[in-house]
Design a protein around this motif. Sequence first.
Motif, short mmCIF file in Angstrom:
data_model
loop_
_atom_site.label_atom_id
_atom_site.label_comp_id
_atom_site.label_asym_id
_atom_site.label_seq_id
_atom_site.Cartn_x
_atom_site.Cartn_y
_atom_site.Cartn_z
N ALA A 162 -14.18 23.69 10.04
CA ALA A 162 -13.13 22.68 9.87
C ALA A 162 -12.07 22.74 10.95
CB ALA A 162 -12.49 22.80 8.49
N GLU B 44 -8.08 16.42 4.90
CA GLU B 44 -8.10 15.64 6.14
C GLU B 44 -6.76 14.92 6.28
OE1 GLU B 44 -10.90 12.49 5.97
OE2 GLU B 44 -10.97 12.19 8.14
N ASP C 34 -14.40 22.16 5.28
CA ASP C 34 -15.54 21.26 5.34
C ASP C 34 -16.57 21.77 4.34
OD1 ASP C 34 -17.90 19.91 5.88
OD2 ASP C 34 -17.51 19.77 8.04
N ARG D 281 -10.24 19.29 11.98
CA ARG D 281 -10.67 18.06 11.34
C ARG D 281 -10.09 17.97 9.94
NH1 ARG D 281 -16.16 18.13 10.40
NH2 ARG D 281 -16.19 20.38 10.71
N ALA D 282 -9.87 19.14 9.33
CA ALA D 282 -9.36 19.22 7.96
C ALA D 282 -9.12 20.70 7.68
CB ALA D 282 -10.37 18.64 6.98
N LEU E 13 -14.76 16.45 3.80
CA LEU E 13 -13.61 17.19 4.31
C LEU E 13 -12.54 17.27 3.23
CD1 LEU E 13 -13.31 15.62 7.88
CD2 LEU E 13 -14.39 17.79 7.23
#
Length: 466
Positions: A245, A224, A238, A234-235, A221
Motif C-alpha cells: 500500500a 485511500e 491493500d 496508495r492507501a 484499498l
Amino acid sequence: MSTSREQTSGPDRCGFVPPYVLRHLAASRPDGCGPRTLLADQRLREHREALPPGATLRTTALPAAPEAAAWTVHDAGGLEQLPGTPVRAAGQPATGDPAVDEAAAGIEATLRFFAEVHDRASYDGAGAPAVVTVHFGRDYANAFWDGTQLVFGDGDGEVFERFTKPLDVMAHEFGHALTQATAGLVYEGQPGALNESVSDVVAACVKQWLAGESAADADWLVGEGLFRPGVQARALRDMAAPGTAYDDPRLGRDPQVGHLDDFVVTTDDNGGVHLNSGIPNRAFVLAARAVGGRTWEGAGAVWHAALLSGDLGPRTDFAGFAAATVSAAERVLPDHVETVRAAWRDVGVEPGRPSTGPAGQGPAATGVVEVRRSGGFAGTRVVARVDLADLAGDPRGDELVRLLTERDVRAEALGAGREAAGGAPQPDRFSYAFVLDGEEVVLPEQALTPSLQRLAGLVLDLGSTR
Ligand SMILES: [Zn+2]
C-alpha cells in the motif's frame, strides 16, 4: 490459570494507524504528529486502565427499528476530552465544518449499510446511538474506537489528511464496535488480527456498497485518500495485496503479510494485529472475487453471518475463524462452501475446529512457539518451531494448545527464570530457550517445571518431524 489479562483489559481502543507507522513518523520528524499522537494514545491508555474491570460498551438498548439508529457528532475543539460538544445529530443540516459533515456522512452511510444490507440496528443490533467525536487533539493523526465511541483526529496536514476524509475509516472503526458487540475478539495476537481484519472487511463492504461496485471491480484499498499529495502511498492497506500500500521515507514500507507462512511474531502492535490482519484480509478478497457479484451479498454476507453465529469467541484463532466462515457459508451461500474453504487454504489457513474457549483462560494459544535446546555434553543446538495454526487435528498439537491455554506457561517460564537466575549453570546440562508470544526466556534444564518439560518435549518432537 491466569484471568487477570482478560479482566483488566477493558474496552479495546483500536487505533486506525498502526503504532509502527507512528513510531516511524516520530523518528523521521521529531516535531511531527507521531510523538504527539503517541503521547495522546498513552494518556488514553492510562484513562482506559482506570476504568472499572468489566467496563464495556455503552448498551443503551433501544428497541428501535433498523432505520432509526441515531447518531451525534461532537467537536472536541482540539482537546482530548470526550465526547466534546454536540454539533450535529441525525436529521440536522450540514454545519460547514468539513470534519463534522464528513463524519456525519460517514456514520449515516455506515448505519444505513447495516440497516439495509444486514437488517441490523447499529453495532449492537439494538439501535445503540452512535457517538462520534471530531477535532480530537492537536495534529492528532489517528482514529479509533474507545470501547464506547468513535474518535477522529484532524491529521497533521503534512502526511495525513483529516481522518474523516476517507469514509471507509469511519466504517472500519464502526467494525470494531460491531466486533466488540458480537464475537468480542480480544485485541492481540491472532484474535486481534482477526478483529482488525473484520473492520477492514466492513470498510470494504460499505465502500463498495456506496459505489455500487462489484468484487471484480473493487480496488480493495483501505484508507485511500488519507495521505496528503506527495506521500508515496496508495492507501493505508491493500487487502488484495498486503504489503504494497505504501513505501515512503516518512512512513516506511507497508509491512503487512498475506500468508500464514509469513506470520509475524512480535510483541509490537499488540502482537502484530495490523501486520497479520493481511492474512485474513487476503482470504476475504479471494473469497469475494471467487464468489463474484457484489461483495456485501457474497463473501460479506458470509463473514457477517460468521460474526453473529456464536461460533466465535474472544480468543478464536485464524483456523477457528475460517471454520466459522465455512459453517456460515453452508447456511447463507451453500453453493460456495468450497470457495470459502479454498480462499483460506490459499493464505495457508486450514479451517479447523473453532477455538471458542471462554474469556479469561490465560494467554492466547496463537502464533509460533519456538524451543531451542543447546549445550549438553556434545554442545549441539536443536531448534524447533511450531506454528499452532498448522497443528489442527494432530493429538500432540491439541495437547500443546491445551498446555498453552489451560496454564499460563509464559508466566511459569518467567517465574522459573527468576528463580534460576542466581543458580550457576550445571556442567553439561542443557539450556532451554522458549519463545512464547514473541517473548524469549532462557532456562537451565534443572529449572524446568513439569509442564515446561512437556512443552519442550512436544515442540522438539513436532518441530523436528515437520
Ligand atoms: Zn482498526
